[in-house]
Design a protein around this motif. Structure first.
Motif, PDB file in Angstrom:
ATOM      1  N   ALA A  54      -3.904  -2.660  -5.089  1.00 35.50           N
ATOM      2  CA  ALA A  54      -3.403  -2.380  -3.739  1.00 35.50           C
ATOM      3  C   ALA A  54      -4.296  -1.411  -2.982  1.00 35.50           C
ATOM      4  CB  ALA A  54      -1.982  -1.822  -3.823  1.00 35.50           C
ATOM      5  N   PHE A  55      -5.029  -0.560  -3.694  1.00 34.73           N
ATOM      6  CA  PHE A  55      -5.861   0.438  -3.028  1.00 34.73           C
ATOM      7  C   PHE A  55      -7.220  -0.112  -2.600  1.00 34.73           C
ATOM      8  CE2 PHE A  55      -2.727   3.257  -4.756  1.00 34.73           C
ATOM      9  CZ  PHE A  55      -2.690   4.306  -3.851  1.00 34.73           C
ATOM     10  N   VAL A  56      -7.491  -1.349  -2.909  1.00 36.06           N
ATOM     11  CA  VAL A  56      -8.742  -1.959  -2.439  1.00 36.06           C
ATOM     12  C   VAL A  56      -8.474  -2.982  -1.343  1.00 36.06           C
ATOM     13  CG1 VAL A  56      -9.851  -1.591  -4.664  1.00 36.06           C
ATOM     14  CG2 VAL A  56      -8.685  -3.760  -4.214  1.00 36.06           C
ATOM     15  N   ILE A  57      -7.213  -3.189  -1.007  1.00 34.85           N
ATOM     16  CA  ILE A  57      -6.867  -4.098   0.086  1.00 34.85           C
ATOM     17  C   ILE A  57      -7.101  -3.374   1.409  1.00 34.85           C
ATOM     18  CG2 ILE A  57      -5.007  -5.439   1.147  1.00 34.85           C
ATOM     19  CD1 ILE A  57      -3.746  -5.718  -1.595  1.00 34.85           C
ATOM     20  N   PRO A  58      -7.691  -4.005   2.390  1.00 32.23           N
ATOM     21  CA  PRO A  58      -7.975  -3.334   3.679  1.00 32.23           C
ATOM     22  C   PRO A  58      -6.706  -2.810   4.355  1.00 32.23           C
ATOM     23  CG  PRO A  58      -9.151  -5.426   3.504  1.00 32.23           C
ATOM     24  CD  PRO A  58      -8.218  -5.375   2.344  1.00 32.23           C
ATOM     25  N   ASN A  59      -6.876  -1.758   5.162  1.00 34.10           N
ATOM     26  CA  ASN A  59      -5.753  -1.139   5.848  1.00 34.10           C
ATOM     27  C   ASN A  59      -5.065  -2.093   6.812  1.00 34.10           C
ATOM     28  OD1 ASN A  59      -6.180   1.219   4.502  1.00 34.10           O
ATOM     29  ND2 ASN A  59      -7.122   2.299   6.226  1.00 34.10           N
ATOM     30  N   GLY A  60      -5.802  -3.042   7.360  1.00 38.90           N
ATOM     31  CA  GLY A  60      -5.211  -3.948   8.329  1.00 38.90           C
ATOM     32  C   GLY A  60      -4.044  -4.726   7.756  1.00 38.90           C
ATOM     33  N   PHE A  61      -4.151  -5.104   6.489  1.00 42.20           N
ATOM     34  CA  PHE A  61      -3.050  -5.831   5.856  1.00 42.20           C
ATOM     35  C   PHE A  61      -1.808  -4.969   5.795  1.00 42.20           C
ATOM     36  CE2 PHE A  61      -0.624  -6.470   1.933  1.00 42.20           C
ATOM     37  CZ  PHE A  61      -0.186  -7.774   2.104  1.00 42.20           C
ATOM     38  N   PHE A  62      -1.939  -3.697   5.421  1.00 40.79           N
ATOM     39  CA  PHE A  62      -0.773  -2.828   5.274  1.00 40.79           C
ATOM     40  C   PHE A  62      -0.218  -2.383   6.619  1.00 40.79           C
ATOM     41  CE2 PHE A  62      -2.733  -2.451   1.082  1.00 40.79           C
ATOM     42  CZ  PHE A  62      -1.621  -2.657   0.281  1.00 40.79           C
ATOM     43  N   GLU A  63      -1.046  -2.402   7.657  1.00 41.81           N
ATOM     44  CA  GLU A  63      -0.507  -2.141   8.991  1.00 41.81           C
ATOM     45  C   GLU A  63       0.454  -3.241   9.396  1.00 41.81           C
ATOM     46  OE1 GLU A  63      -3.833  -1.716  11.531  1.00 41.81           O
ATOM     47  OE2 GLU A  63      -4.446   0.236  10.730  1.00 41.81           O
ATOM     48  N   PHE A  64       0.101  -4.482   9.108  1.00 41.61           N
ATOM     49  CA  PHE A  64       1.007  -5.601   9.377  1.00 41.61           C
ATOM     50  C   PHE A  64       2.200  -5.573   8.436  1.00 41.61           C
ATOM     51  CE2 PHE A  64       2.431  -9.859   8.226  1.00 41.61           C
ATOM     52  CZ  PHE A  64       2.764 -10.390   9.469  1.00 41.61           C
ATOM     53  N   TYR A  65       1.953  -5.315   7.143  1.00 43.39           N
ATOM     54  CA  TYR A  65       3.023  -5.311   6.148  1.00 43.39           C
ATOM     55  C   TYR A  65       4.067  -4.238   6.441  1.00 43.39           C
ATOM     56  CZ  TYR A  65       5.281  -4.345   1.651  1.00 43.39           C
ATOM     57  OH  TYR A  65       6.197  -4.107   0.671  1.00 43.39           O
ATOM     58  N   SER A  66       3.617  -3.042   6.818  1.00 41.03           N
ATOM     59  CA  SER A  66       4.554  -1.946   7.049  1.00 41.03           C
ATOM     60  C   SER A  66       5.400  -2.162   8.299  1.00 41.03           C
ATOM     61  CB  SER A  66       3.784  -0.625   7.165  1.00 41.03           C
ATOM     62  OG  SER A  66       2.894  -0.660   8.273  1.00 41.03           O
ATOM     63  N   LYS A  67       4.841  -2.815   9.316  1.00 36.09           N
ATOM     64  CA  LYS A  67       5.556  -2.980  10.577  1.00 36.09           C
ATOM     65  C   LYS A  67       6.535  -4.143  10.548  1.00 36.09           C
ATOM     66  CE  LYS A  67       1.907  -1.035  13.503  1.00 36.09           C
ATOM     67  NZ  LYS A  67       0.942  -1.319  14.595  1.00 36.09           N
ATOM     68  N   TYR A  68       6.256  -5.163   9.768  1.00 39.43           N
ATOM     69  CA  TYR A  68       7.069  -6.372   9.829  1.00 39.43           C
ATOM     70  C   TYR A  68       7.744  -6.695   8.487  1.00 39.43           C
ATOM     71  CZ  TYR A  68       4.405  -6.899  14.130  1.00 39.43           C
ATOM     72  OH  TYR A  68       3.839  -6.679  15.351  1.00 39.43           O
ATOM     73  N   VAL A  69       6.969  -6.823   7.427  1.00 41.25           N
ATOM     74  CA  VAL A  69       7.535  -7.249   6.144  1.00 41.25           C
ATOM     75  C   VAL A  69       8.407  -6.149   5.537  1.00 41.25           C
ATOM     76  CG1 VAL A  69       7.018  -8.099   3.839  1.00 41.25           C
ATOM     77  CG2 VAL A  69       5.563  -8.754   5.769  1.00 41.25           C
ATOM     78  N   ALA A  70       7.823  -4.950   5.370  1.00 39.70           N
ATOM     79  CA  ALA A  70       8.566  -3.859   4.739  1.00 39.70           C
ATOM     80  C   ALA A  70       9.761  -3.436   5.578  1.00 39.70           C
ATOM     81  CB  ALA A  70       7.640  -2.675   4.498  1.00 39.70           C
ATOM     82  N   MET A  71       9.600  -3.378   6.875  1.00 38.47           N
ATOM     83  CA  MET A  71      10.712  -2.972   7.731  1.00 38.47           C
ATOM     84  C   MET A  71      11.834  -4.013   7.693  1.00 38.47           C
ATOM     85  SD  MET A  71      10.607  -1.571  11.654  1.00 38.47           S
ATOM     86  CE  MET A  71       9.632  -0.165  11.127  1.00 38.47           C
ATOM     87  N   GLY A  72      11.461  -5.300   7.653  1.00 33.93           N
ATOM     88  CA  GLY A  72      12.486  -6.336   7.553  1.00 33.93           C
ATOM     89  C   GLY A  72      13.220  -6.289   6.227  1.00 33.93           C
ATOM     90  N   GLY A  73      12.480  -6.132   5.131  1.00 33.50           N
ATOM     91  CA  GLY A  73      13.123  -6.028   3.825  1.00 33.50           C
ATOM     92  C   GLY A  73      14.000  -4.803   3.710  1.00 33.50           C
ATOM     93  N   ALA A  74      13.547  -3.685   4.297  1.00 34.87           N
ATOM     94  CA  ALA A  74      14.359  -2.465   4.281  1.00 34.87           C
ATOM     95  C   ALA A  74      15.643  -2.652   5.075  1.00 34.87           C
ATOM     96  CB  ALA A  74      13.560  -1.296   4.845  1.00 34.87           C
ATOM     97  N   GLY A  75      15.567  -3.393   6.173  1.00 38.11           N
ATOM     98  CA  GLY A  75      16.767  -3.654   6.961  1.00 38.11           C
ATOM     99  C   GLY A  75      17.785  -4.474   6.192  1.00 38.11           C
ATOM    100  N   VAL A  76      17.318  -5.484   5.470  1.00 34.36           N
ATOM    101  CA  VAL A  76      18.226  -6.305   4.660  1.00 34.36           C
ATOM    102  C   VAL A  76      18.858  -5.467   3.558  1.00 34.36           C
ATOM    103  CG1 VAL A  76      18.382  -8.289   3.118  1.00 34.36           C
ATOM    104  CG2 VAL A  76      16.955  -8.413   5.171  1.00 34.36           C
ATOM    105  N   PHE A  77      18.057  -4.616   2.905  1.00 36.51           N
ATOM    106  CA  PHE A  77      18.593  -3.765   1.854  1.00 36.51           C
ATOM    107  C   PHE A  77      19.613  -2.787   2.408  1.00 36.51           C
ATOM    108  CE2 PHE A  77      18.484  -0.007  -0.897  1.00 36.51           C
ATOM    109  CZ  PHE A  77      18.762  -0.582  -2.122  1.00 36.51           C
TER     110      PHE A  77
END
Length: 411
Positions: free
Chosen positions: A83-106
């Protein structure tokens, strides 16, 4: 992982032998937290896929859930490093949409479990009281209800005194709206029509829901940042108090960890998929002519022989009961898995996303602050307040639903 202060602390603890030199977002900061939680979330998704369709502990893939602990730990460590070699751009998208959506469901899962817990706890006290006729359970039920409403009243008064000063219109709206909603839902809980349609409704459940909703509002106001109101920190006198900040950090951490542990474990249990017999007899033969079925074990063959003996009258039915009691103490999954393995990992995957949102204050963490307080951001304030509204609305629906839809079967 949240700020450069943690990196400096590691350097001081190791007497300078461990020095991490990397930009923010890679080794520390919001994206670094998401990197760690992403690896854990992804690992649970992989385990969920590997255990998909497993409904028997004798299944070949059941060992993925119940064993291989060293390999699973190594696999998660490998994903964390990756995970620490994946570019920041991926985690910018992941944190704003995927993680926030999953957190909302939880978060919604947490609310459902809270309402379910309120009903179950009140029903358990009433059941014990009726079965034993001991006043202890009645006193626990009445005393607990009074305590919940006392907490509601004390926190509401404290909110008005500390956070609802002149010019703090938003805080005044939050406190007043919560107070009126709690009073309304409590009145509905004891309405004759509601209690006729829902025999489980009462002030005990309403008290727990109102106390929790008020706690969320109080926590949101106490964690409001200084810039959240036009008048600055006077709308939150705790914003500049160092002792209050440290206390909030400790209390927030413990409460968050406890809430996540309770929600994840109970959500998995609620997915219970025990294989129960649909026939009229409590004991049926285990033998089957289906060639795709799993082969019977010695224990199951013995149980089948006992059932045939009971059916022929050679043995009393108590022999089967005694056998089941002895077997259940050794194997609690002889009739199937105790919970859905895949659903278990899905819940933990979303819990990892929720933890990432909390630790990063819903993607608005400040790297200049040495004390990271869970929930101190404008986004976190709104998340907590909206959560309190949803909690009250969900509980209110359990009260009004049976009245509005009387033909529907309500659990």
């Amino acid at each position: 992982m949240t700020t450069s202060w943690g990196i400096d602390l590691v350097k001081r603890i190791s007497w300078g032998f461990i020095t991490l030199k990397c930009p923010e977002g890679v080794c520390y900061g919001t994206l670094a937290v998401h990197r760690m939680c992403f690896s854990l979330s992804l690992w649970h998704i992989i385990l969920g896929v590997l255990t998909l369709g497993v409904d028997d502990s004798r299944h070949q893939r059941a060992v993925v859930q119940n064993g291989l602990w060293i390999f699973k730990f190594i696999g998660w460590i490998g994903l964390a490093v990756l995970a620490f070699v994946i570019p920041n751009g991926f985690f910018e998208f992941y944190s704003k949409y995927v993680a926030m959506g999953g957190a909302g469901v939880f978060l919604l899962v947490q609310l459902v479990l809270l309402v379910d817990f309120a009903y179950n706890l009140a029903e358990a006290c009433i059941g014990r009281w009726e079965d034993t006729e001991r006043p202890l359970w009645r006193n626990i039920l009445v005393g607990g209800t009074c305590a919940m409403y006392a907490v509601f009243a004390i926190m509401t008064i404290a909110d008005f005194v500390y956070f609802a000063r002149d010019g703090c219109g938003r805080n005044q709206f939050f406190i007043t709206a919560n107070m009126l909603a709690c009073i309304l839902v409590s009145a509905i809980a004891v309405h004759p029509r509601v209690q006729e349609a829902n025999l489980k409704s009462g002030l005990a459940q309403a008290g727990m829901v109102t106390a929790y909703a008020t706690y969320l509002v109080t926590s949101a106001l106490a964690g409001s940042p200084e810039e959240s109101d036009t008048n600055g920190p006077e709308c939150n006198p705790l914003a500049r108090a160092a002792s209050a900040r440290a206390t909030m950090a400790v209390v927030g951490a413990f409460f968050t960890i406890g809430a996540i542990c309770y929600s994840t474990t109970n959500a998995a249990v609620k997915s219970n998929t025990l294989i129960m017999s649909s026939g009229n007899s409590a004991y049926e033969a285990l033998a089957t002519d289906d060639p795709n079925e799993m082969p019977l074990t010695n224990s199951q063959l013995r149980q089948s022989a006992l059932r045939e003996a009971v059916a022929s009258g050679s043995l009393p039915e108590s022999a089967l009961t005694d056998y089941d009691s002895d077997s259940s103490s050794q194997d609690d999954e002889k009739h199937g898995v105790q919970y859905n393995y895949t659903f278990f990992h899905v819940i933990f995957s979303m819990a990892s996303m929720y933890a990432a949102m909390l630790l990063t204050n819903w993607n608005s963490i400040s790297s200049t602050d040495h004390i990271i307080i869970i929930g101190r951001s404008t986004t976190a304030v709104w998340v907590k307040v909206v959560t309190s509204w949803l909690c009250i609305a969900l509980y209110m629906w359990t009260l009004v639903g049976p009245v509005v839809l009387p033909d529907r079967e309500w659990a």
